[in-house]
Every structure is written in C-alpha cells, then in structure tokens.
Design an enzyme around this catalytic site. Sequence first.
Site, mmCIF file in Angstrom:
data_model
loop_
_atom_site.group_PDB
_atom_site.id
_atom_site.type_symbol
_atom_site.label_atom_id
_atom_site.label_comp_id
_atom_site.label_asym_id
_atom_site.label_seq_id
_atom_site.Cartn_x
_atom_site.Cartn_y
_atom_site.Cartn_z
ATOM 1 N N ASN A 78 -25.025 35.376 43.608
ATOM 2 C CA ASN A 78 -23.717 34.735 43.660
ATOM 3 C C ASN A 78 -22.633 35.605 44.289
ATOM 4 O O ASN A 78 -21.450 35.266 44.226
ATOM 5 C CB ASN A 78 -23.284 34.312 42.252
ATOM 6 C CG ASN A 78 -24.323 33.455 41.574
ATOM 7 O OD1 ASN A 78 -24.992 33.921 40.652
ATOM 8 N ND2 ASN A 78 -24.510 32.232 42.035
ATOM 9 N N ILE A 85 -17.262 36.278 45.706
ATOM 10 C CA ILE A 85 -17.927 35.855 44.478
ATOM 11 C C ILE A 85 -17.903 34.331 44.386
ATOM 12 O O ILE A 85 -16.853 33.718 44.540
ATOM 13 C CB ILE A 85 -17.213 36.449 43.243
ATOM 14 C CG1 ILE A 85 -17.088 37.964 43.376
ATOM 15 C CG2 ILE A 85 -17.927 36.055 41.952
ATOM 16 C CD1 ILE A 85 -16.031 38.583 42.481
ATOM 17 N N CYS A 86 -19.068 33.747 44.130
ATOM 18 C CA CYS A 86 -19.152 32.302 43.921
ATOM 19 C C CYS A 86 -19.077 32.069 42.412
ATOM 20 O O CYS A 86 -20.041 32.311 41.692
ATOM 21 C CB CYS A 86 -20.475 31.771 44.485
ATOM 22 S SG CYS A 86 -20.620 29.991 44.333
ATOM 23 N N HIS A 87 -17.894 31.650 41.952
ATOM 24 C CA HIS A 87 -17.691 31.427 40.520
ATOM 25 C C HIS A 87 -16.646 30.336 40.341
ATOM 26 O O HIS A 87 -15.599 30.361 40.991
ATOM 27 C CB HIS A 87 -17.231 32.727 39.852
ATOM 28 C CG HIS A 87 -17.342 32.701 38.372
ATOM 29 N ND1 HIS A 87 -16.568 31.885 37.582
ATOM 30 C CD2 HIS A 87 -18.129 33.387 37.519
ATOM 31 C CE1 HIS A 87 -16.881 32.070 36.309
ATOM 32 N NE2 HIS A 87 -17.823 32.971 36.247
ATOM 33 N N CYS A 193 -21.054 28.660 49.042
ATOM 34 C CA CYS A 193 -20.855 28.249 47.663
ATOM 35 C C CYS A 193 -19.985 27.010 47.653
ATOM 36 O O CYS A 193 -18.889 27.025 48.153
ATOM 37 C CB CYS A 193 -20.179 29.394 46.913
ATOM 38 S SG CYS A 193 -19.682 28.983 45.266
#
Length: 194
Positions: A78, A85-87, A193
């Site tokens: 991620n 950051i993929c969040h 993402c």
Amino acid sequence: MQRASRMKRELQMLSTEPPPGITCWQTEERIDDLRAQIVGGTGTPYEGGLFSLEINVPERYPFEPPKMRFLTPIYHPNIDNSGRICHDALKLPPKGAWKPSLNISTVLTSIQLLMTEPNPDDPLMADISSEFKYNKQLFTEKARKWTQEHAVQKNRGVVEGNKENTPDQKSSSRKREAFGTHQEAVEPPKRSCV
C-alpha cells in the site's frame, strides 16, 4: 485561522501524549510542515526499523486530510516507491474516510496499523500485493531486507539524535527517489489506489 489553533492543540497533544511507537514534530516554525517517525511493529518484517514520514497540512485542514508520504523506503503493497500511501483516512469521501473529527495522531496510528496489517485488496503496488497474497515468505524476506537496508542503518543518527532533519534522513530521501526511478523501469506498471 482554524488550522493554526487546531494544529497548535494537536502538536501539544503529540508532544505530551504521543501514540506508542510514534513521534511527530514541527519543522522550523512552519505549522503546515511536519515530520513523523513510526517504529516498525514487533513481529512484523518492519521490526527494528524507524520510518520517517513527511506531513503537509493543507490550508483547509481539518476539512481536508493531511498529505503524508514515507521518506524512508518501505516494501509494502500500500506504499509506492515515492512513499505515497494508499489509505482511506488520507482521502476525502466518497472514495475516502477522512472527516474533521480525525487528527494527525489518529492517522499516524492507522498508518502504523497498515504497516502491521497490509491491505492487499486495495494495493498501490500490484506486484508486491500479489507477492503478499501468494508468496508471503518471499514478501516477508524482501520487506525485512528493505527494513535492514533503509530503516535501521540509515536512521541510526536520528534515533540517537534530537529528531531534527539530519543529513542521514535527507540522503535516505534522495536514495529513495533515485531507487524509485530505477525501480519503475524494472517493475510492471502499478495499479493506482482507488
């Protein structure tokens, strides 16, 4: 001016009651430019590592999420080679879960949790995600190796120092950028993402 008063409170809370394994501080006198460090979790491939992050707080904070990226290279499904950051907590609805009741501390804690429990179903790095899903041992070996190479040796001065942006951190960031450029040529295209 809501950002300034909110950030003052948050920085005070982060300095007096930081979440376990997380430190965060203001760079120079700019309230919108922060640095953070997350200690790799025990029993994870990131154990023993100290990972630095850059945090940019937008003008409309807390109505817009902070922008965060890793400065320390990390092998994770991620997190891409640029440290992005993929969040969900870093994106506005409807695609994300950011809301003004969240704060820098809660987002850093959720990123620390993401390091412990990657989400291979919403990857930023498709190849690392499939490795995590189908060859966990290889993923773990590579993630440990990256932690040893980038998060243990490179940040030793920061751990012993006073949390300022040391030359070690800067060179690590430059190394990450150079490494990322080389890596993009070798790796298959990554899924963004969503």
